[in-house]
Design a protein around this motif. Structure first.
Motif, mmCIF file in Angstrom:
data_model
loop_
_atom_site.group_PDB
_atom_site.id
_atom_site.type_symbol
_atom_site.label_atom_id
_atom_site.label_comp_id
_atom_site.label_asym_id
_atom_site.label_seq_id
_atom_site.Cartn_x
_atom_site.Cartn_y
_atom_site.Cartn_z
ATOM 1 N N ALA A 166 17.240 52.377 64.039
ATOM 2 C CA ALA A 166 18.339 51.427 64.225
ATOM 3 C C ALA A 166 18.226 50.363 63.142
ATOM 4 C CB ALA A 166 18.268 50.794 65.603
ATOM 5 N N LEU A 167 19.297 50.157 62.421
ATOM 6 C CA LEU A 167 19.319 49.115 61.392
ATOM 7 C C LEU A 167 20.023 47.900 61.980
ATOM 8 C CD1 LEU A 167 18.655 48.281 58.540
ATOM 9 C CD2 LEU A 167 20.762 49.357 57.752
ATOM 10 N N VAL A 168 19.270 46.828 62.136
ATOM 11 C CA VAL A 168 19.742 45.643 62.845
ATOM 12 C C VAL A 168 19.824 44.465 61.883
ATOM 13 C CG1 VAL A 168 19.382 44.168 64.869
ATOM 14 C CG2 VAL A 168 18.521 46.527 64.869
ATOM 15 N N GLY A 169 20.816 43.607 62.087
ATOM 16 C CA GLY A 169 20.945 42.413 61.260
ATOM 17 C C GLY A 169 22.395 42.009 61.115
ATOM 18 N N ILE A 241 14.574 48.729 62.293
ATOM 19 C CA ILE A 241 14.388 47.924 61.087
ATOM 20 C C ILE A 241 15.325 46.724 61.180
ATOM 21 C CG2 ILE A 241 14.625 47.814 58.580
ATOM 22 C CD1 ILE A 241 13.871 50.713 58.413
ATOM 23 N N TYR A 242 14.747 45.543 61.228
ATOM 24 C CA TYR A 242 15.545 44.317 61.313
ATOM 25 C C TYR A 242 15.581 43.679 59.926
ATOM 26 C CZ TYR A 242 17.696 40.324 63.629
ATOM 27 O OH TYR A 242 18.587 39.354 64.028
ATOM 28 N N LEU A 243 16.770 43.626 59.357
ATOM 29 C CA LEU A 243 16.959 43.044 58.030
ATOM 30 C C LEU A 243 17.415 41.598 58.185
ATOM 31 C CD1 LEU A 243 16.918 43.869 55.001
ATOM 32 C CD2 LEU A 243 19.356 44.334 55.210
ATOM 33 N N SER A 244 16.602 40.673 57.739
ATOM 34 C CA SER A 244 16.862 39.255 57.985
ATOM 35 C C SER A 244 16.770 38.434 56.708
ATOM 36 C CB SER A 244 15.846 38.719 59.005
ATOM 37 O OG SER A 244 15.985 37.330 59.196
ATOM 38 N N SER A 245 17.629 37.442 56.597
ATOM 39 C CA SER A 245 17.576 36.515 55.463
ATOM 40 C C SER A 245 16.478 35.489 55.695
ATOM 41 C CB SER A 245 18.911 35.795 55.289
ATOM 42 O OG SER A 245 19.963 36.704 55.130
ATOM 43 N N PHE A 246 15.727 35.199 54.665
ATOM 44 C CA PHE A 246 14.697 34.170 54.765
ATOM 45 C C PHE A 246 15.343 32.835 55.158
ATOM 46 C CE2 PHE A 246 12.090 30.801 52.823
ATOM 47 C CZ PHE A 246 10.877 31.068 53.442
ATOM 48 N N ALA A 247 14.719 32.140 56.083
ATOM 49 C CA ALA A 247 15.183 30.829 56.570
ATOM 50 C C ALA A 247 16.400 30.913 57.477
ATOM 51 C CB ALA A 247 15.476 29.879 55.415
ATOM 52 N N CYS A 248 16.699 32.100 58.011
ATOM 53 C CA CYS A 248 17.806 32.221 58.970
ATOM 54 C C CYS A 248 17.340 31.713 60.325
ATOM 55 C CB CYS A 248 18.272 33.670 59.078
ATOM 56 S SG CYS A 248 19.571 33.909 60.327
ATOM 57 N N GLY A 249 17.926 30.627 60.783
ATOM 58 C CA GLY A 249 17.513 30.018 62.041
ATOM 59 C C GLY A 249 17.762 30.890 63.258
#
Length: 297
Positions: A166-169, A241-249
């Motif tokens: 699962a691609l999450v984000g 797989i959780y794709l996240s931006s750095f500093a995303c609150g």
């Protein structure tokens, strides 16, 4: 009139509605190109340092368009669902862009409340009156745009792979191939299929969200948590797989919710920003997939 539409943020999910509405109004659409190094450099130049990668990329798209159109669409998205809101940066996005990028043309930045057709129509009428005083024409443009959007199904659901994740984000991370460094293609090349939240029914997501002690305040949290919980609990995939931006609150909270719900389920969190190195990114993906393959034996 030439209207500039930045190819960033929620454009990836709602571009059929956006482009159809403005075309039907008689506008000439000027799209920024797909994200590339030039767009990212422009965004890093004009955006504040503290902004997350998607916001910086959006600045780059706007900066590219500013001298190529008469007016630019800056989507101030406030709500997509009742009693839920979008990231605060969306609320102040027009002010960020207008104050950071010099020599900006006129902008369209009315608040967008899209939790119902009636609320979204208010935005459409306000925006439409910038181009025509014919209310009936605006109404028809709105109906046509809604129809095109309803026939559009974003998302990924691979069916020809034995191993699936699962691609999450947030959608602007998942569907911007430059930002995510061709993540989906890389997974396909090593024999891994992908499914995204669009292919899970809303009722299933809502049921999982009810396991939280409190209703999520953010729509992206609701989507990511409900989707991850459903596919994990029901073993629809081998990993997440959780794709996240750095500093995303919002992500910093959402990821912990998911880990708490799925304590023994394989989860890889990939943090991205403008400095992310592709070699290390690839190594983490390959190691995670290798682990999933060993578990499947």
């Amino acid at each position: 009139m030439r209207i500039g539409i930045p190819r960033g943020l929620l454009f990836y999910k709602y571009y059929p509605f956006i482009t159809t509405f403005f075309k039907e109004l008689g506008c000439e659409i000027v799209l920024s190109p797909e994200t590339d190094k030039e767009i990212l450099n422009l965004g890093s130049k004009y955006s504040v340092d503290e902004a997350c990668l998607p916001i910086k990329v959006f600045h780059g798209h706007v900066a590219y368009l500013r001298n190529k159109c008469d007016i630019i669409f800056l989507p101030r998205v406030m709500q997509l669902r009742k009693r839920e809101y979008i990231c605060p940066k969306f609320c102040g996005l027009p002010e960020m862009v207008i104050n950071n990028i010099p020599n900006m043309p006129k902008t369209i930045n009315f608040p967008i409340y899209a939790f119902s057709q009636k609320s979204l129509k208010k935005w459409a009428v306000k925006t439409g009156f910038l181009f025509t005083k014919n209310y009936l024409k605006i109404q028809q443009c709105f109906i046509d745009a809604l129809s095109v959007q309803k026939n559009f199904l974003p998302g990924i659901n691979d069916t020809d792979y034995e191993l699936k994740v699962a691609l999450v984000g947030h959608p602007y991370n998942i569907y911007d191939n430059f930002v995510n460094m061709e993540l989906v293609s890389k997974l396909h090349k090593i024999g891994v299929g992908v499914i995204t939240e669009e292919y899970i029914e809303e009722d299933f997501i809502d049921k999982e969200v009810k396991t939280l002690f409190k209703r999520p305040f953010w729509t992206f949290t609701r989507n990511s948590y409900g989707f991850s919980s459903y596919v994990g609990i029901n073993k629809k995939v081998e990993g997440i797989i959780y794709l996240s931006s750095f500093a995303c609150g919002t992500d910093s909270v959402t990821i912990e919710f998911i880990k708490d719900r799925l304590p023994k389920f394989p989860i890889l969190v990939l943090k991205i920003d403008e400095h992310t190195g592709e070699a290390g990114f690839d190594t983490r993906i390959e190691a995670f997939v290798d682990m999933l393959q060993r578990r499947a034996l």
